[in-house]
Enzyme design. Structure first.
Site, PDB file in Angstrom:
ATOM      1  CE  LYS A   1      25.458  34.993  66.592  1.00 57.59           C
ATOM      2  NZ  LYS A   1      26.856  35.613  66.708  1.00 57.59           N
TER       3      LYS A   1
ATOM      4  CE1 TYR B   1      24.582  34.297  70.564  1.00 62.49           C
ATOM      5  CE2 TYR B   1      21.926  33.807  69.254  1.00 62.49           C
ATOM      6  CZ  TYR B   1      23.472  33.720  69.438  1.00 62.49           C
ATOM      7  OH  TYR B   1      23.684  32.634  68.506  1.00 62.49           O
TER       8      TYR B   1
END
Ligand code: NAI
Length: 297
Positions: free
Chosen positions: A170, A166
């Site tokens: 991101k 993640y």
């Protein structure tokens, strides 16, 4: 000063069937934007699909006197991205605002991270933003107007335990945002990113008691401002949580220069290399190059 409005503007909000995306959609729709409520309607980890959540939010907005259509395509394929933008163009004729918000979580510590935990996360967050933005961008370039808001996270920008997949996605979105800002400048297309914290189904088990102070509604004003015609900035990142907004930025220290740099010099000047005194906030590679050329000459 007058209230901000979005009359005549068409917005796509991905992952708007709940959580942050729903709040962003409700806000810009209440101020006159015609909105596409995109959501695949799966679980937090990205399994399954259900047209219901997007439909429900679109109905809610229409019931409040706004204008919304639902879209159940996935952001995670090029075809899905094309279809989402087509929904906007078929219904409203254009795309002015794109809020890339869809997201999933598959957390695991890095030593346990397997491709099935990595790939879907990259597909939804990073490639998903790419796949939806590209067809929207073509329209924005043609009309010399656009606003893109990407949803990054402090998990990537600052690094959070158990989120290598993640976090990589991101932080990838920060690079994506900055390139869009550079390429969009001459077409009046602005691209910025947010790093939100809010109590949603994604985070309710993680935030504890403080979660009650982190209403997702309080993230939407910065998103709406970055999506507005009057937005003065591009290529920037804003931290948003519980009503507090702050700018996050990438800084470059003045550093150390030696024409015959050796590893020992690096060791001996490491404090200077790391010193934050006189750091700059480059708006692009040109600013870094300018600093370098000054030191080389
Ligand atoms: P959420 O789970 O309520 O919203 C995410 C939405 O994206 C869901 O409605 C889901 O169905 C949709 N979605 C997932 N995969 C999709 C796909 N392939 N195509 C279309 N839609 C898809 O969670 P939340 O918190 O509202 O998250 C919104 C965004 O904010 C995400 O990108 C998340 O990573 C980001 N974020 C949230 C934080 C928080 O504290 N809630 C912190 C940092 C970032």
């Amino acid at each position: 000063m007058a209230d901000l409005g979005y009359d005549g503007k068409v917005a796509i909000i991905t992952g708007a069937g709940g959580g942050l995306g729903r709040e962003h959609a409700l806000l810009v729709a209440s101020r006159g934007a015609q909105v596409v409520i995109n959501d695949l309607g799966g679980s937090v980890s990205g399994e399954g699909g259900d047209a219901g959540p997007a439909q429900k939010v679109a109905e809610e907005i229409n019931g409040l006197g706004g204008v919304a259509v639902a879209d159940g395509n996935s952001v995670s394929t090029p075809e899905g991205g094309e279809a989402i933008v087509k929904t906007a163009v078929d219904n409203f004729g254009r795309v002015d605002i794109l809020i890339n918000n869809a997201g999933i979580l598959r957390d695991k510590t890095f030593h346990n991270m397997t491709p099935d935990l990595l790939n879907p996360v990259l597909d939804v967050h990073l490639k998903g933003a790419f796949y939806v933005t590209r067809p929207a961008w073509i329209k924005m370039r043609e009309q010399s107007y656009g606003r893109v808001v990407n949803t990054s996270s402090n998990s990537g920008i600052l690094g959070n335990f158990g989120q290598a997949n993640y976090g990589a996605a991101k932080m990838g979105l920060v690079g994506f945002t900055r390139v869009l800002a550079a390429e969009g400048a001459k077409y009046n297309i602005k691209a910025n990113a947010i790093a939100p914290v809010a109590k949603t189904r994604m985070t309710e088990d993680l935030l504890g008691a403080v979660g009650d102070k982190l209403d997702p509604k309080l993230v939407s004003p910065i998103v709406a401002w970055l999506a507005h015609e009057d937005c003065p900035v591009t290529g920037e990142i804003y931290s948003a949580a519980g009503g507090r907004i702050a700018r996050m930025f990438i800084g470059l220290t003045q550093g150390y220069y030696s024409p015959k740099l050796s590893v020992e010099e690096v060791r001996d000047h490491f404090d200077q290399i790391r010193s934050e005194e006189g750091y700059i906030v480059p708006s692009g590679p040109g600013d870094e190059l300018a600093l370098l050329l000054k030191q080389l000459s």
